[in-house]
Design an enzyme around this catalytic site. Structure first.
Site, mmCIF file in Angstrom:
data_model
loop_
_atom_site.group_PDB
_atom_site.id
_atom_site.type_symbol
_atom_site.label_atom_id
_atom_site.label_comp_id
_atom_site.label_asym_id
_atom_site.label_seq_id
_atom_site.Cartn_x
_atom_site.Cartn_y
_atom_site.Cartn_z
ATOM 1 N N PHE A 143 7.890 -31.968 -14.876
ATOM 2 C CA PHE A 143 6.581 -31.616 -15.313
ATOM 3 C C PHE A 143 7.057 -30.794 -17.305
ATOM 4 O O PHE A 143 6.695 -31.450 -17.615
ATOM 5 C CB PHE A 143 5.902 -30.154 -15.232
ATOM 6 C CG PHE A 143 4.554 -29.872 -15.477
ATOM 7 C CD1 PHE A 143 3.101 -30.740 -15.625
ATOM 8 C CD2 PHE A 143 4.063 -28.807 -16.207
ATOM 9 C CE1 PHE A 143 2.283 -30.264 -16.227
ATOM 10 C CE2 PHE A 143 3.158 -27.740 -16.814
ATOM 11 C CZ PHE A 143 2.271 -29.207 -16.630
ATOM 12 N N ASP A 155 -5.375 -31.852 -22.827
ATOM 13 C CA ASP A 155 -4.152 -32.992 -22.759
ATOM 14 C C ASP A 155 -5.446 -34.558 -23.559
ATOM 15 O O ASP A 155 -5.942 -33.947 -23.724
ATOM 16 C CB ASP A 155 -4.009 -33.973 -22.106
ATOM 17 C CG ASP A 155 -2.943 -32.515 -21.442
ATOM 18 O OD1 ASP A 155 -1.687 -31.939 -22.772
ATOM 19 O OD2 ASP A 155 -2.248 -32.594 -20.505
ATOM 20 N N SER A 158 0.119 -11.336 -14.684
ATOM 21 C CA SER A 158 -1.182 -11.987 -14.264
ATOM 22 C C SER A 158 -1.068 -12.702 -13.471
ATOM 23 O O SER A 158 0.402 -12.870 -13.331
ATOM 24 C CB SER A 158 -1.425 -12.130 -15.546
ATOM 25 O OG SER A 158 -0.705 -12.673 -16.108
ATOM 26 N N TYR A 195 4.306 -22.180 -27.560
ATOM 27 C CA TYR A 195 5.253 -22.840 -26.508
ATOM 28 C C TYR A 195 6.389 -22.438 -27.321
ATOM 29 O O TYR A 195 7.345 -22.863 -28.694
ATOM 30 C CB TYR A 195 5.331 -24.090 -27.274
ATOM 31 C CG TYR A 195 4.116 -24.457 -26.625
ATOM 32 C CD1 TYR A 195 4.333 -25.183 -25.527
ATOM 33 C CD2 TYR A 195 2.420 -24.483 -27.292
ATOM 34 C CE1 TYR A 195 2.627 -26.163 -25.018
ATOM 35 C CE2 TYR A 195 1.537 -24.462 -26.551
ATOM 36 C CZ TYR A 195 1.921 -25.811 -25.321
ATOM 37 O OH TYR A 195 0.269 -25.658 -24.759
ATOM 38 N N TYR A 250 -8.439 -25.580 -16.055
ATOM 39 C CA TYR A 250 -9.686 -26.093 -16.440
ATOM 40 C C TYR A 250 -8.712 -27.905 -16.500
ATOM 41 O O TYR A 250 -8.532 -27.952 -17.433
ATOM 42 C CB TYR A 250 -10.247 -25.620 -17.514
ATOM 43 C CG TYR A 250 -11.450 -26.356 -17.799
ATOM 44 C CD1 TYR A 250 -12.786 -25.826 -17.311
ATOM 45 C CD2 TYR A 250 -11.763 -27.336 -19.081
ATOM 46 C CE1 TYR A 250 -13.715 -26.384 -17.072
ATOM 47 C CE2 TYR A 250 -12.876 -28.162 -19.203
ATOM 48 C CZ TYR A 250 -13.768 -27.163 -18.993
ATOM 49 O OH TYR A 250 -15.369 -27.554 -19.147
ATOM 50 N N HIS A 258 3.430 -13.658 -16.756
ATOM 51 C CA HIS A 258 2.063 -14.508 -16.408
ATOM 52 C C HIS A 258 3.258 -15.148 -15.406
ATOM 53 O O HIS A 258 4.089 -16.017 -15.935
ATOM 54 C CB HIS A 258 1.699 -15.237 -17.468
ATOM 55 C CG HIS A 258 0.865 -16.274 -17.034
ATOM 56 N ND1 HIS A 258 -1.018 -15.069 -16.726
ATOM 57 C CD2 HIS A 258 0.277 -17.320 -16.678
ATOM 58 C CE1 HIS A 258 -1.732 -16.579 -16.263
ATOM 59 N NE2 HIS A 258 -0.993 -17.395 -16.656
ATOM 60 N N GLU A 310 -1.995 -17.217 -12.450
ATOM 61 C CA GLU A 310 -2.130 -18.435 -12.758
ATOM 62 C C GLU A 310 -2.612 -19.151 -11.668
ATOM 63 O O GLU A 310 -2.044 -19.711 -10.869
ATOM 64 C CB GLU A 310 -1.860 -19.117 -13.719
ATOM 65 C CG GLU A 310 -2.405 -20.869 -13.979
ATOM 66 C CD GLU A 310 -1.952 -21.351 -14.720
ATOM 67 O OE1 GLU A 310 -2.068 -20.747 -16.760
ATOM 68 O OE2 GLU A 310 -1.428 -22.451 -14.898
#
Length: 304
Positions: A223, A113, A19, A152, A53, A273, A21
């Site tokens: 990141f 967040d 998949s 996570y 989003y 993913h 993203e």
């Protein structure tokens, strides 16, 4: 090397699931890049493609527009990201119903967040969903959605321990989550140890490894620091001295991601993913090395 040699890592197309993203574009140029990437990757027939989003719903309209176009113009199955930050239940429920009306049947449910940014304390909206378990329950109450959630392997940066984090994952499953997608990681042992602990906790849903081909090492490392993902010294050394050599960086990035994915295949993983960063080239190359080949008959995205 003998021409009869066949790597054990090659798996049949029928066993492998991938998949991808994407994130909603901000400009016309980014829009074109996104749809070129979708068009490039669509023939690999991913299980689904997710669209992110923005914090506090900042990309709500763009996310919805991107997801709606995927439904309308491609044969892909979109998964729309959704958070509950800075919004009432009524506002979030409206988004959920809009997705259902647009033909979306898969949501990636995330708490989101904190309003003040990563590192600040999270506070739920007074009239909103308290967190991701409550959001998941709200989604499932509105429609028969497939619901993916985050996981996570090195724990969420706000969690006091990995056990606490796994307890949260179990709450998400109990609320109706059907799949978990991990934060990216670079040490496969970290993922496999995490998987053992998740299974020991009685969680049986798929825990899909999230893989990020490193488009820009400095950005990825930054990141990772914000999200609690470790960056091994060996990875930094792979990109050392390539700051002004984008062509070689791209080759190294593809090699690193392919090594990681192929090692996971050797260890029994058949679902991935990929965080594409809206660029198809590295992800396509890794999928090719995994044995994926395009189905030429698969409808692709309409060009922007």
């Amino acid at each position: 090397m003998s021409s009869a040699y066949k790597p054990s890592r090659y798996v049949s197309r029928s066993r492998l699931k991938v998949s991808f993203e994407f994130f909603p574009p901000k400009t016309e140029e980014m829009e074109q890049t996104l749809w070129e990437s979708i068009e490039r990757l669509a023939p690999l027939e991913p299980s689904f493609v997710s669209v992110t989003y923005g914090a506090g719903g900042s990309t709500r309209e763009r996310t919805h527009a991107t997801v709606s176009r995927i439904v309308k113009d491609t044969s892909l199955k979109p998964a729309a990201h959704l958070t509950c930050v800075a919004a009432t239940k009524a506002q979030v429920d409206e988004v959920i119903r809009d997705y259902w009306a647009a033909g979306v049947r898969h949501i990636v449910a995330l708490r989101g967040d904190p309003v003040g940014g990563v590192g600040t304390a999270y506070e739920s909206h007074p009239g909103g969903y308290e967190g991701s378990p409550e959001l998941i329950a709200g989604i499932r109450a509105i429609g028969d959605f497939e619901v993916s959630v985050s996981a996570y392997p090195e724990k969420h940066p706000e969690s006091p321990s990995l056990d606490t984090d796994i307890d949260m994952l179990k709450r998400k499953v109990d609320a109706g989550a059907t799949r978990a997608i991990t934060q990216f990681f670079f040490d496969n042992d970290v993922y496999l140890r995490y998987l053992d602990r998740v299974r020991a906790a009685g969680i049986t849903i798929p825990i899909v490894p999230g893989i990020v081909p490193v488009q820009n090492f400095k950005q990825t490392a930054g990141f990772a620091a914000r999200t609690g993902a470790s960056v091994p010294d060996w990875l930094a050394k792979r990109f050392e001295g390539l700051e002004n050599d984008p062509a070689t960086r791209k080759l190294i990035a593809a090699a690193v991601a392919a090594e990681q994915a192929l090692d996971l295949v050797d260890r029994g993983v058949t679902e991935f993913h990929f965080y594409t960063m809206n660029r198809a080239d590295l992800v396509y190359a890794v999928c090719h090395l995994l044995g994926l080949r395009p189905n030429e008959a698969a409808p692709a995205a309409v060009a922007a």
